[in-house]
Design a protein around this motif. Structure first.
Motif, PDB file in Angstrom:
ATOM      1  N   LEU A  85     -35.140  29.772  36.846  1.00  0.00           N
ATOM      2  CA  LEU A  85     -34.058  29.206  37.659  1.00  0.00           C
ATOM      3  C   LEU A  85     -33.248  30.304  38.326  1.00  0.00           C
ATOM      4  N   THR A  86     -32.822  31.276  37.545  1.00  0.00           N
ATOM      5  CA  THR A  86     -31.919  32.301  38.078  1.00  0.00           C
ATOM      6  C   THR A  86     -32.613  33.185  39.105  1.00  0.00           C
ATOM      7  N   LEU A 145     -34.727  23.790  36.677  1.00  0.00           N
ATOM      8  CA  LEU A 145     -33.525  23.178  36.114  1.00  0.00           C
ATOM      9  C   LEU A 145     -33.839  21.830  35.482  1.00  0.00           C
ATOM     10  N   PHE A 190     -23.613  28.607  41.295  1.00  0.00           N
ATOM     11  CA  PHE A 190     -24.862  28.353  42.011  1.00  0.00           C
ATOM     12  C   PHE A 190     -24.900  26.927  42.554  1.00  0.00           C
ATOM     13  N   TRP A 222     -27.543  37.960  37.069  1.00  0.00           N
ATOM     14  CA  TRP A 222     -27.108  36.562  37.177  1.00  0.00           C
ATOM     15  C   TRP A 222     -25.730  36.465  37.825  1.00  0.00           C
ATOM     16  N   LEU A 253     -23.640  32.368  31.626  1.00  0.00           N
ATOM     17  CA  LEU A 253     -24.696  31.922  32.531  1.00  0.00           C
ATOM     18  C   LEU A 253     -24.584  30.435  32.849  1.00  0.00           C
ATOM     19  N   ALA A 254     -24.493  29.593  31.814  1.00  0.00           N
ATOM     20  CA  ALA A 254     -24.627  28.150  32.011  1.00  0.00           C
ATOM     21  C   ALA A 254     -23.355  27.486  32.523  1.00  0.00           C
ATOM     22  N   THR A 255     -22.253  28.234  32.626  1.00  0.00           N
ATOM     23  CA  THR A 255     -21.039  27.647  33.201  1.00  0.00           C
ATOM     24  C   THR A 255     -20.575  28.460  34.404  1.00  0.00           C
ATOM     25  N   VAL A 284     -23.929  29.227  36.680  1.00  0.00           N
ATOM     26  CA  VAL A 284     -24.649  28.043  37.153  1.00  0.00           C
ATOM     27  C   VAL A 284     -23.758  27.129  37.981  1.00  0.00           C
ATOM     28  N   HIS A 324     -23.821  30.296  27.063  1.00  0.00           N
ATOM     29  CA  HIS A 324     -23.614  29.044  27.785  1.00  0.00           C
ATOM     30  C   HIS A 324     -22.267  29.009  28.514  1.00  0.00           C
ATOM     31  N   TRP A 371     -19.875  18.510  33.830  1.00  0.00           N
ATOM     32  CA  TRP A 371     -20.432  19.741  33.277  1.00  0.00           C
ATOM     33  C   TRP A 371     -19.388  20.459  32.414  1.00  0.00           C
ATOM     34  N   MET A 386     -34.629  28.375  32.255  1.00  0.00           N
ATOM     35  CA  MET A 386     -33.219  28.436  32.656  1.00  0.00           C
ATOM     36  C   MET A 386     -32.729  29.873  32.829  1.00  0.00           C
TER      37      MET A 386
END
Length: 551
Positions: free
Chosen positions: A70-71, A29, A389, A231, A381-383, A386, A378, A420, A66
């Motif tokens: 990371l995942t 990360l 997580f 994910w 996965l990224a919102t 993540v 994004h 974020w 990422m």
């Protein structure tokens, strides 16, 4: 007298295994987040990379760390803890298997990362042929996949042991969900393992002169779409089984949760063609079939949404809430264990809508290969994933390290989540809007497409840089919290919250544990969706290409 909480703690030996995975995940990360910031700054046209570093080198580091490192490490660490917590302490054989998987994955990660950093594998996380990376990169990817299989076997061993010791009983919900996700991952990664082992690795070593690009892309997307659900399902595990306990409620339906996970297993794999709608060489009829199968995933998604909000409402009304939406006020908004994942849940509403666009043949023509797709990733996965997580780590890390989530860290975690959210509104929102104007994905060049069109994109690219900078602040806060909870927070006992079903008298039907049935249906769907078109691709696709080295 033994403390009751100690009885349900993850065994310290299993905790070390989980934490080893988390250390790698959060290191990924840190580095991957920095690379993401650099990307957005370059795309704004206001920044140039120093020391001759290439944009696509940075882009590859970000995507691989990422999207894959990371995942995969976080998910395996979380699932080890979940299985140990609900199915019982790992046997020595299972724990040893988990450690072997971890070290094989770490070795593969080091190999692939080294080649990327040496600028000999700037092929992005999709590593599409005919771009060619160094053979060590592909061998490293093979080790990562094989190591993850070994990691998954450790979880399956404990599931099998629990079933043997508890005949006729449904397995613990979190264990069942972990096994479904592990099986999904193993079946899905057969595609990427096949293209790497039998195509890309021999090709990069010079053992064969050419590679069949369409075959490699088809095998990748056989893996690439279920990767999204690999994910997502751990986030669903938290939403279904952990959040109800955190808010003082009950799981709406244990059976519904299990059924939704089985449907994700069935419908998430045989749908890779919807990522290849614009590619020639695949019969449109088979593309249409897989688009239909893709939309079937909406069913378990809506089941999940219904179950979650039913849980929230029932918990709120049990606390005295009245009116149509009065239950919202009594949810524990000051508890990071709830608030951080909840922001991720809400983000999944527009993310799911964007996914419907991407999977629709006509609408996909508008956004395909534009930065809209990056914006969609994004949000998902990224919102959604993540942030969930992060929310998991805020209670799981102190649980595993024997420390406490302090009020200061809890408050900082909520601040981090809102930072974020704001950063992603800027960055992902700008990506979606630029994509609708035709802005390309994967491109570092703000003038791509002509000066007039580039001028339209510049405000959105600057907004992405602003959003990326805000998100990087969020990453710094996450790392501060993680390091504090792992090493410096006060000693104590943090709960591993596991919810109970509302109706405990009705056990989940044992048909959910019938693996011959579910694996058989999965195999049948895959063979039905891929056999004939894959034979057609091999027989009729153009000759292989030699490829283009990236160094």
């Amino acid at each position: 007298m033994v403390n009751s909480m100690a009885k349900i703690k993850v065994d310290p030996r299993d905790a070390k295994l989980s934490m080893a995975h988390f250390y790698v995940a959060f290191a990924a990360l840190a580095i991957g987040g920095l690379m993401g910031l650099l990307q957005t700054l370059v795309r704004s046209g206001k920044f140039e990379l120093p020391a001759g570093i290439g944009y696509y080198e940075v882009l590859t580091v970000h995507g691989v760390l990422m999207g894959l490192v990371l995942t995969t490490f976080f998910i395996m660490g979380f699932q080890h803890a979940a299985v140990s917590r609900t199915a019982g302490t790992y046997s020595n054989a299972a724990r040893r298997t988990g450690w072997i998987g971890f070290w094989v994955m770490l070795a593969g990660t080091a190999m692939a990362a080294t080649m990327i950093l040496l600028n000999q594998a700037s092929v992005l996380y999709t590593f599409y042929a005919p771009l060619q990376a160094h053979w060590i990169f592909y061998l490293g990817l093979t080790f990562v996949v094989v190591g993850s299989w070994i990691d998954g076997v450790a979880q399956i061993m404990m599931y099998a042991k629990w079933r043997k010791n508890n005949p006729g009983k449904p397995s613990p919900l979190l264990t069942f969900m972990s096994i479904i996700n592990t099986v999904l991952w193993i079946v899905a990664t057969l595609g990427v393992a096949a293209t790497v082992l039998f195509q890309l690795l021999p090709w990069s070593m010079g053992l064969v002169p050419t590679v069949n690009v369409l075959v490699s892309r088809t095998l990748f997307w056989y893996f690439g779409h279920p990767l999204v659900y690999f994910w997502l399902l751990p986030a669903y595990m938290c939403w279904y089984a952990v959040i109800p306990k955190v808010i003082g409620g009950k799981i709406f339906s244990d059976s519904l949760a299990r059924l939704s996970f089985i449907l994700f297993l069935l419908f998430s794999i045989p749908v890779g063609f919807h990522h290849q709608l614009t590619e020639p060489g695949i019969d449109p009829a088979w593309k249409f079939l897989q688009v239909i199968l893709t939309f079937l995933v909406v069913i378990p998604s809506l089941m999940t949404a219904f179950s979650l909000f039913a849980t929230f409402e029932r918990a709120g009304r049990a606390k005295g809430a009245t009116g149509l939406l009065g239950w919202i006020k009594v949810l524990p908004w000051g508890d990071a264990r709830f608030t951080v994942p909840f922001i991720g849940m809400v983000a999944f509403i527009p993310a799911g809508a964007g996914g419907i666009v991407n999977a629709s043949n006509q609408m996909d023509q508008v956004v395909h290969n534009t930065i809209w797709i990056t914006g969609h990733f994004h949000l998902t996965l990224a919102t959604s994933v993540v942030l969930t997580f992060f929310g998991i780590s805020y209670w799981l890390v102190p649980h595993l390290t024997g420390r406490k989530l302090t009020k200061a860290m809890n408050k900082l975690a909520i601040i981090q989540a809102w930072i974020w959210f704001v950063g992603m509104v800027f960055m992902s929102g700008a990506m979606h809007l630029e994509g609708l104007l035709g802005g390309p994905r994967r491109s570092a060049f703000s003038t791509y497409g002509g000066a007039k069109q580039a001028a339209e994109w510049i405000p959105y690219q600057i907004a992405q840089a602003v959003g990326g900078s805000i998100l990087f602040i969020g990453i710094i806060l996450v790392l501060i919290i993680f390091i504090n909870l792992a090493f410096f927070a006060p000693k104590g006992e943090e709960e591993f919250p596991v919810g109970e079903a509302e109706n405990t008298e009705e056990a989940a039907p044992m048909v959910f544990e019938n693996w011959k049935l579910w694996l058989g249906l999965t195999a049948a769907l895959i063979l039905f969706a891929y056999t004939i078109p894959f034979i057609d691709i091999i027989q009729n696709s153009p000759p292989g290409v030699k490829g283009y080295k990236t160094w």
